[in-house]
Design an enzyme around this catalytic site. Structure first.
Site, PDB file in Angstrom:
ATOM      1  N   TYR A 129       4.788   5.222  -6.957  1.00 54.27           N
ATOM      2  CA  TYR A 129       3.371   4.886  -6.703  1.00 54.27           C
ATOM      3  C   TYR A 129       2.895   5.108  -5.760  1.00 54.27           C
ATOM      4  O   TYR A 129       3.411   4.599  -5.008  1.00 54.27           O
ATOM      5  CB  TYR A 129       3.431   3.338  -6.991  1.00 54.27           C
ATOM      6  CG  TYR A 129       1.968   2.087  -7.657  1.00 54.27           C
ATOM      7  CD1 TYR A 129       0.677   2.532  -6.259  1.00 54.27           C
ATOM      8  CD2 TYR A 129       1.796   1.427  -8.008  1.00 54.27           C
ATOM      9  CE1 TYR A 129      -0.274   1.693  -7.035  1.00 54.27           C
ATOM     10  CE2 TYR A 129       0.955   1.105  -8.222  1.00 54.27           C
ATOM     11  CZ  TYR A 129      -0.584   0.314  -7.494  1.00 54.27           C
ATOM     12  OH  TYR A 129      -1.446  -0.017  -7.281  1.00 54.27           O
TER      13      TYR A 129
ATOM     14  N   LYS B  11       2.166   8.163 -10.129  1.00 57.82           N
ATOM     15  CA  LYS B  11       0.687   7.747 -10.507  1.00 57.82           C
ATOM     16  C   LYS B  11       0.384   7.181  -9.392  1.00 57.82           C
ATOM     17  O   LYS B  11       0.351   7.660  -8.380  1.00 57.82           O
ATOM     18  CB  LYS B  11       1.065   5.466 -10.669  1.00 57.82           C
ATOM     19  CG  LYS B  11       0.256   5.089 -11.153  1.00 57.82           C
ATOM     20  CD  LYS B  11       0.553   3.143 -11.155  1.00 57.82           C
ATOM     21  CE  LYS B  11      -1.557   2.405 -11.120  1.00 57.82           C
ATOM     22  NZ  LYS B  11      -0.844   1.088 -10.547  1.00 57.82           N
TER      23      LYS B  11
ATOM     24  N   VAL C  47      -1.732   4.706 -16.525  1.00 53.76           N
ATOM     25  CA  VAL C  47      -1.869   2.711 -16.601  1.00 53.76           C
ATOM     26  C   VAL C  47      -2.553   2.135 -16.268  1.00 53.76           C
ATOM     27  O   VAL C  47      -3.299   2.406 -14.947  1.00 53.76           O
ATOM     28  CB  VAL C  47       0.229   2.795 -15.412  1.00 53.76           C
ATOM     29  CG1 VAL C  47      -0.298   1.610 -14.871  1.00 53.76           C
ATOM     30  CG2 VAL C  47       1.043   3.298 -15.486  1.00 53.76           C
TER      31      VAL C  47
END
Length: 301
Positions: free
Chosen positions: A137, A165, A207
């Site tokens: 992330y 991400k 996402v």
């Protein structure tokens, strides 16, 4: 070799709560069924949108077990890992694996801004704790730690680190990462209002926060972009972008839950210290949601 097919829309799923702030298990199940029925490629439980930091360890595991039992393997279930120490992140990763999830979306260690050496040590230690796929992330605005391509290169010695991400708000990163790492790293869009730009650069997984409210339209948008129908995608993106902008602000959880409430009737309850939107702020989100629905209806006419 990645076990998850990192393609399609992976909503960062909201955690449905009762008025007393306890988990609403039936609403969680219903929300997951709705997302799957509308074609999502996977679900991310216990991200920031899932109010990870506000739930107890027992509540988090209950959410994960509920998701695994509900989804029944139809799409991958990924769990956020947002902890304040390496030890806690390792313990959570192992517990999530035992709960039956297929992947982990790992935040940097929370509350501490680690340097590059510390960041690499943290992520490698967590990766070594579990055989599950890991989605890094990268949100330097939110957490103060930037997973630059140089840092990512050091992390890719761990075979389970397979995706990132990208939420730096710098779309040049998408090209830099794809050019440098190719098929070794799945670059995933993490910003709702940069989806078109990211997909144009080669991203095929997203996402999304606002996909909770509008999963079918979000799936359609990504599919249009992947297929190359840019003219139709732009029209849909323009209709959705005012709502998608609300995914990029501090109160994104409240905005997303309110939009879900208006569209599906689900509760907008959030865990304190968050409070539901009120006054002019609430009315603005209601107006944006209603206008988005009207614009979508006009597009379909």
């Amino acid at each position: 070799m990645s076990k998850i097919h990192w393609k399609g829309v992976f909503p960062a799923v909201t955690t449905k709560l009762k008025p007393d702030h306890t988990l609403d298990i039936e609403a969680i199940r219903a929300g997951l069924e709705r997302l799957i029925a509308n074609g999502v490629g996977g679900v991310v439980m216990m991200g920031m949108v899932g109010e990870n930091a506000q739930l107890s360890p027992e509540e988090k595991m209950t959410v994960l077990r509920t998701a695994v039992e509900t989804v029944k393997g139809r799409v991958p279930v990924v769990s956020g890992v947002g902890e304040t120490s390496t030890e806690r992140a390792v313990a959570y990763a192992r517990a999530a694996e035992q709960a039956g999830v297929q992947g982990l979306m790992v935040f940097p260690g929370l509350t501490y801004k680690s340097d590059a050496r510390e960041t690499v040590a943290f992520y490698r230690t967590v990766a070594q704790a579990s055989p599950l796929d890991i989605l890094l992330y990268n949100n330097p605005r939110g957490y103060g730690v930037d997973l630059t391509p140089d840092i990512v290169e050091q992390l890719l010695v761990e075979p389970t680190i397979v995706a990132l991400k990208e939420e730096s708000y710098d779309t040049t990163r998408v090209t830099d990462l794809i050019s440098r790492f190719g098929d070794r790293l799945n670059v995933v869009c993490g910003v709702d209002d940069l989806l078109l730009e990211s997909a144009a650069l080669g991203v095929t997984c997203w996402v999304s926060g606002m996909a909770n409210a509008l999963p079918r339209e979000s799936v359609e948008l990504l599919n249009l972009l992947i297929s190359g129908d840019l003219a139709k995608a732009r029209r849909l993106y323009r209709a959705l972008t005012p709502l998608y902008h609300l995914d990029t602000v501090v109160k994104l959880v409240q905005h997303i839950k309110l939009a879900e409430h208006l569209i599906t009737g689900s509760a907008e309850t959030v865990k304190p210290p968050r409070l539901a939107l009120a006054g002019e702020e609430r009315e603005r989100t209601i107006a944006i949601t209603r206008q988005t629905l009207a614009d979508l209806k006009a597009l379909a006419a």
